[in-house]
Design a protein around this motif. Structure first.
Motif, short mmCIF file in Angstrom:
data_model
loop_
_atom_site.label_atom_id
_atom_site.label_comp_id
_atom_site.label_asym_id
_atom_site.label_seq_id
_atom_site.Cartn_x
_atom_site.Cartn_y
_atom_site.Cartn_z
N ARG A 1 0.24 10.19 4.23
CA ARG A 1 0.27 10.87 5.52
C ARG A 1 -0.78 11.97 5.54
N LYS B 1 0.85 -1.19 0.00
CA LYS B 1 0.00 0.00 0.00
C LYS B 1 0.88 1.24 0.00
N LYS B 2 0.45 2.25 -0.72
CA LYS B 2 1.19 3.50 -0.75
C LYS B 2 0.94 4.25 0.56
N LEU B 3 1.99 4.72 1.17
CA LEU B 3 1.91 5.44 2.43
C LEU B 3 1.34 6.84 2.20
#
Length: 60
Positions: A10, A6-8
């Motif tokens: 924030r 999964k792409k982080l």
């Protein structure tokens, strides 16, 4: 086949998020419940609480 991670992503804490975190701190809500409700990790919540100088979770 390699598994895709999964792409982080924030997300910044908004003023409303901080207000909610302070309210949970005051009511001594368990961190797991806060994490599910706010859709953030427990570690993220603990780090933010530490930065704000507020206790988080139940006190023993």
């Amino acid at each position: 086949m390699a598994k895709k991670s999964k792409k982080l992503v924030r997300r910044e804490y908004t003023a409303a998020d901080v207000k909610e975190l302070r309210a949970h701190s005051k009511s001594k809500t368990p961190v797991t419940k806060i994490a599910k409700q706010m859709k953030r990790t427990e570690a993220s919540l603990r780090q933010k609480a530490m930065a704000l100088g507020i206790p988080l979770g139940h006190r023993r």
